[in-house]
Each structure stands twice: as structure tokens, then as C-alpha cells.
Design a protein around this motif. Sequence first.
Motif, short mmCIF file in Angstrom:
data_model
loop_
_atom_site.label_atom_id
_atom_site.label_comp_id
_atom_site.label_asym_id
_atom_site.label_seq_id
_atom_site.Cartn_x
_atom_site.Cartn_y
_atom_site.Cartn_z
N TRP A 15 -12.63 12.75 17.63
CA TRP A 15 -11.54 13.74 17.55
C TRP A 15 -11.59 14.87 18.37
O TRP A 15 -11.01 15.44 18.95
CB TRP A 15 -10.71 13.82 16.25
N GLN A 18 -11.74 14.12 22.08
CA GLN A 18 -10.31 13.64 22.31
C GLN A 18 -9.39 14.61 22.61
O GLN A 18 -8.61 14.95 23.59
CB GLN A 18 -9.66 12.51 21.69
N THR A 55 -1.16 12.05 11.89
CA THR A 55 -1.04 11.61 13.26
C THR A 55 -0.71 13.10 13.94
O THR A 55 -0.41 14.03 13.49
CB THR A 55 0.37 10.86 13.81
N THR A 138 -1.10 9.14 21.55
CA THR A 138 -1.92 8.04 22.30
C THR A 138 -3.34 8.48 22.70
O THR A 138 -4.07 7.85 22.96
CB THR A 138 -1.17 7.68 23.42
N ASP A 141 -7.16 9.83 18.36
CA ASP A 141 -7.23 9.09 17.25
C ASP A 141 -7.55 9.83 16.06
O ASP A 141 -8.43 10.91 16.00
CB ASP A 141 -8.34 8.04 17.24
N SER A 142 -6.68 9.84 14.91
CA SER A 142 -6.73 10.44 13.66
C SER A 142 -8.12 10.03 13.16
O SER A 142 -8.28 8.77 12.99
CB SER A 142 -5.52 10.10 12.81
N GLN A 145 -8.02 7.00 10.58
CA GLN A 145 -7.47 5.74 11.25
C GLN A 145 -8.81 5.09 11.98
O GLN A 145 -8.95 4.27 12.31
CB GLN A 145 -6.47 5.92 12.27
N ALA A 146 -9.91 6.22 12.32
CA ALA A 146 -10.97 5.65 13.00
C ALA A 146 -12.00 4.75 12.23
O ALA A 146 -11.90 4.76 11.03
CB ALA A 146 -11.57 6.87 13.52
#
Length: 146
Positions: A15, A18, A55, A138, A141-142, A145-146
Motif C-alpha cells: 500500500w 502504491q 477503500t 483503482t 489496494d486496501s 483486500q490484499a
Amino acid sequence: MESGISSTNAADHQWRKQLDQFVKANSQELAALAWGLHLQDPEGDSTLGIDVEPTPHFITCPREALVALNEKVDNQLRVMMGVVENHNPQIEVLLLGVSRGQIQAIQYQPQPEPPQCFEDVGEDVDTLIDRLEQRMQTAIDSPSQA
């Protein structure tokens, strides 16, 4: 063969990576947003943040909350607090990324400076927030959720 990085550490690293990439790709619009928010509350003491969970979305981090958090963690955020205290919105952008009880400060000096970015982008704050949050969702990624 093991990498030596647990899945939790890998998600934490992911994260952050990103978020850094998102900021680089959207630096001018983030500078415009930061300046637009500053214009709405020039005497405010909140810092713009990005909460990755559930999110990715924008948040504001009031100075009092950051001070309380720093005290709670035995002054381990003193370097970040120095960055927050000395932030100059005329020439730099400061964002705080938040996820899973972790915080990351991102500071940069866009060219042109934030007031000019705001003028060049020519959008209002709400439009910038909506557009950037859609891109964030988009691009980042949280960790949950990964």
C-alpha cells in the motif's frame, strides 16, 4: 525459498508503494486539491490525508488528533510532527497516508507551486476530490483486500 517478508509486511509495503506511485502520477492535481482546501480554511490546522481502508479516500487529520496520537506512541512521531508543524502550503504538499494503524507522511514541492497548480487545473475542490478518489480506488489496494 522464502523471501523473509511475512504476508502482513508485504501488504504493508504494497500500500505504501502504491500510495507513492499514486502521488507521483497525480502530483499536480493533488497540489491543486491541497491548495483549494487551504483556500477554504486558511487558518485551519488540519492535514490532508488518504485513508486506504476500507477503500482509499481522503480524510483530514486535525493537528490535535496528531498530537494526541504522538503522545500515545511515546513521541515516536516527532519527526513527522516537525514536518506537519513546518508545512508551508504555498510551496509544498503534505499528505498523510493511513492504513492498519500505520501512518506515512509524503511531502513534496510541485513545480509549479500549489497556487499555480490550482489555477492551471481549473477545477473546484469537490470535483478534484471525486476524480482523485476514483483514481485512488483503482491504483491502491486496501491491505484488508490484499
